[in-house]
Design an enzyme around this catalytic site. Structure first.
Site: not given
Length: 408
Positions: A151, A322, A355
């Site tokens: 991330s 995601d 995600h």
């Protein structure tokens, strides 16, 4: 038993990219395993945590801290795991601007004896990278075997390849991208406004009094929706009402009593309640701005130009569910690597978890990561993608984006 070192290092004067300085940058970190160095490099692996994560990537330390901050990648890092702490010397540092021991808004300003609050300098991903470099120097670590992160931590990984291209042999950005798209920028902006419009925020000067927990809770809920996929939300919650014992966490209008309090609402309220107990609202403002500001190509003609000096190898990992950092964004980054002449593999994981998949599906993340750290792109993984026509030689650089490079 793997050796563990946990503490805070004082790194002296630090000048941020914004031009402001502080006299003594404090960086909290944890290190696992034993450091070994050779003429070719070392066994050191730096892990870059996600937006609200901490230095506590594995099981030791911060035992009393709830949520993601406590051992947030414990299924990936540890003895015998994908990032094996009996083989690698693993370091994870809490980034400046955060709230787990490194210098940031809730830390003490030595000039006033009070928390910095919003007097703390604005931070960037570049500042995170430079602080990590300074920490590693202090720990006696020069060249890194790998830098790994997910991330916002994946952006941090990319920045290492730009700022210190000679200091790292392999990079692994997981569920990351070269920059955020406008939809994510918009949602982050709304999340910050939820905090700054909370009456308790008081311009960031809330320490010692009531904290803007309602604003931070709403910000976390917005963020959490970004981390889930439509499929995972449908399967987890559907349109079901929460149980009769469920209690609303936020004030409700009079009509609410007529309508169901749904499971998805209850889940988001629960996540928000956990988060506000462990995170600082000002730090959330600072770190989201750092992530929003990051652009791999800034100061260069494009992404490929930015990566031009990096002579190591790259493994990119993305997840089909995601929408925060998409497969297409990872493939665009992989193409930039190819253009720059950086050997790269793009591993796409079929997942409905959104995600958060890189945190909640270690069985899909661990094997390719372990293989890449051990063998790089010359190992079994690449040769598994070779066609029968070329006699087993991987003439093509990469498998199609929808294929796993590490199957079998």
């Amino acid at each position: 038993m793997t050796s563990v070192e946990s503490g805070t290092r004082s790194l002296g004067e630090f000048t941020f990219e914004c031009g402001e300085s502080i006299d003594d940058l404090q960086v909290a970190y944890e290190a696992y395993g034993d450091f070994e160095a050779t003429e070719e490099g070392s066994n050191a692996v730096l892990i870059c945590h996600a937006l609200t994560g901490s230095q506590n990537v594995a099981s030791a330390g911060l035992a009393e801290t709830a949520g993601q901050a406590r051992a947030w990648w414990n299924d990936i890092v540890g003895p015998g795991k994908a990032i094996d702490t009996t083989e690698y010397y693993v370091v994870c540092a809490n980034v400046p601007g955060s709230c787990y021991g490194s210098s940031g808004p809730p830390a003490e300003n030595p000039e006033t004896g009070e928390p910095w609050g919003t007097d703390f300098p604005p931070v960037t991903v570049g500042d995170w990278t430079q602080a990590q470099r300074r920490l590693l120097d202090d720990l006696g670590v020069g060249r890194l075997h790998a830098v790994v992160g997910g991330s916002a931590g994946g952006m941090n990984v990319l920045d290492w390849a730009v700022q210190y291209p000679d200091d790292v042999a392999r990079i692994v950005p997981v569920a990351a991208a070269a920059r955020l798209d406008s939809q994510c920028l918009a949602l982050d902006a709304i999340a910050r406004r939820a905090i700054t419009t909370d009456d308790a925020w008081r311009g960031g000067d809330y320490y010692g009094g009531e904290r803007p927990t309602d604003g931070l809770a709403l910000a976390r809920q917005i963020g959490h929706v970004m981390y889930l996929s439509k499929t995972s939300m449908r399967e987890k919650f559907g349109r079901r009402a929460a149980g009769r014992d469920a209690v609303r966490s936020f004030p409700a209008d009079r009509a609410a009593a007529y309508f169901p309090y749904r499971e998805v609402e209850s889940y988001l309220d629960y996540q928000a309640e956990k988060f506000v107990d462990r995170f600082d609202p000002n730090s959330y403002l600072y770190l989201t701005r750092a992530m929003d500001d990051y652009d791999l190509s800034e100061g260069y003609e494009g992404d490929a130009d930015a990566l031009g000096a990096f002579e190591g190898e790259a493994l990119l990992m993305s997840f089909t569910g995601d929408w925060h950092f998409t497969v297409a964004q990872s493939e665009s980054l992989a193409e930039a690597c190819r253009t720059a002449g950086v050997p790269v593999a793009h591993h796409v994981v079929e997942s409905d978890h959104g995600h958060d998949a890189f945190l909640v599906e270690p069985e899909k993340v661990g094997p390719p990561l372990r293989d890449f750290l051990a063998e790089g792109l010359d190992g079994r993984a690449i040769h598994d993608t070779a066609s029968e026509d070329d006699g087993g030689e991987a003439e093509a650089d990469f498998a199609p984006v929808h294929n796993s490079l590490f199957s079998g």
